[in-house]
Design a protein around this motif. Sequence first.
Motif, short mmCIF file in Angstrom:
data_model
loop_
_atom_site.label_atom_id
_atom_site.label_comp_id
_atom_site.label_asym_id
_atom_site.label_seq_id
_atom_site.Cartn_x
_atom_site.Cartn_y
_atom_site.Cartn_z
N LEU A 143 0.85 -1.18 0.00
CA LEU A 143 0.00 0.00 0.00
C LEU A 143 0.89 1.23 0.00
CD1 LEU A 143 -2.62 -1.11 2.65
CD2 LEU A 143 -3.04 -0.75 0.21
N VAL A 144 0.63 2.14 -0.93
CA VAL A 144 1.39 3.37 -1.05
C VAL A 144 0.42 4.53 -0.87
CG1 VAL A 144 2.85 4.77 -2.56
CG2 VAL A 144 2.99 2.26 -2.65
N TYR A 145 0.74 5.46 0.02
CA TYR A 145 -0.13 6.59 0.31
C TYR A 145 0.41 7.85 -0.33
CZ TYR A 145 -2.58 10.18 2.99
OH TYR A 145 -3.32 11.26 3.36
N ASP A 146 -0.44 8.55 -1.08
CA ASP A 146 -0.09 9.83 -1.67
C ASP A 146 -0.76 10.92 -0.86
OD1 ASP A 146 0.37 12.10 -3.16
OD2 ASP A 146 -0.42 11.29 -5.03
N LYS A 147 0.03 11.60 -0.06
CA LYS A 147 -0.51 12.61 0.86
C LYS A 147 -1.17 13.76 0.10
CE LYS A 147 0.83 15.25 4.93
NZ LYS A 147 1.91 15.58 5.84
N SER A 148 -0.62 14.16 -1.04
CA SER A 148 -1.15 15.32 -1.77
C SER A 148 -2.55 15.07 -2.31
CB SER A 148 -0.21 15.73 -2.91
OG SER A 148 -0.12 14.70 -3.87
N SER A 149 -2.85 13.85 -2.74
CA SER A 149 -4.19 13.54 -3.26
C SER A 149 -5.04 12.81 -2.23
CB SER A 149 -4.07 12.69 -4.53
OG SER A 149 -3.50 11.43 -4.21
N ASP A 150 -4.45 12.43 -1.10
CA ASP A 150 -5.12 11.64 -0.06
C ASP A 150 -5.70 10.36 -0.64
OD1 ASP A 150 -5.82 11.07 2.57
OD2 ASP A 150 -7.79 11.99 2.38
N LEU A 151 -4.91 9.70 -1.51
CA LEU A 151 -5.31 8.42 -2.10
C LEU A 151 -4.33 7.33 -1.68
CD1 LEU A 151 -6.27 9.37 -5.77
CD2 LEU A 151 -7.82 8.83 -3.88
N LEU A 152 -4.85 6.15 -1.52
CA LEU A 152 -4.07 4.97 -1.17
C LEU A 152 -4.06 4.08 -2.41
CD1 LEU A 152 -2.74 3.76 1.41
CD2 LEU A 152 -4.88 2.56 1.80
N THR A 153 -2.88 3.64 -2.85
CA THR A 153 -2.77 2.79 -4.02
C THR A 153 -2.38 1.38 -3.60
OG1 THR A 153 -2.10 4.66 -5.38
CG2 THR A 153 -1.63 2.48 -6.26
N LEU A 154 -3.13 0.40 -4.07
CA LEU A 154 -2.82 -1.01 -3.83
C LEU A 154 -2.04 -1.52 -5.03
CD1 LEU A 154 -3.24 -3.59 -2.10
CD2 LEU A 154 -5.30 -4.02 -3.47
N GLU A 155 -0.84 -2.07 -4.76
CA GLU A 155 0.02 -2.58 -5.83
C GLU A 155 0.31 -4.05 -5.59
OE1 GLU A 155 3.53 -0.11 -5.93
OE2 GLU A 155 2.40 1.63 -6.61
N VAL A 156 0.50 -4.80 -6.69
CA VAL A 156 0.83 -6.21 -6.62
C VAL A 156 2.21 -6.42 -7.25
CG1 VAL A 156 -0.32 -6.75 -8.83
CG2 VAL A 156 -0.01 -8.56 -7.13
#
Length: 162
Positions: free
Chosen positions: A119-132
């Motif tokens: 899980l990678v969090y982008d603070k500027s967009s407040d989005l969490l990205t799930l990566e495999v």
Amino acid sequence: MLKGNYKAIGVAVLAAVILFALLSRCTGGGGGKESKFLNQIQGYWTIESLIQNDGSTSLFRPREISITKNAIQLGSKTTPCPMSEAEYKDGALYFTAQWYESFSFNGQEPGIQNFPLRLVYDKSSDLLTLEVEADAGAWTWGDYVFEYSAGWYPMSDYARMD
């Protein structure tokens, strides 16, 4: 000899406890990047967008993610991953999850599969990205063959649920 030195012993113990607490905070024990990251991502997240790429196009995408101090839950079709099995490094939270896949992926046959995720969090967009994470390989869909190289592939972006 101890009777007269109770105050000195008490002061020394108190000083040691305070010193330990200060050193612990400075070296990341309890106040470091990992704690800050986990505090930022704890809560409930819902899918915002699918990310299409050759490495993750066919995979199950959980509709929501729940993150507590004890576990990570990806949708309702997976078993929670205890936080004790997750690892924070390089600004991301790494863990493994299991779910049923009808397509083969990463050398695994269709069925219950293990997926290395982060899980990678982008603070500027407040989005969490799930990566495999995937090894180099290919998957087929009808007459189409999709090849992909090894690496981390984003699957979905998640927005915080209020």
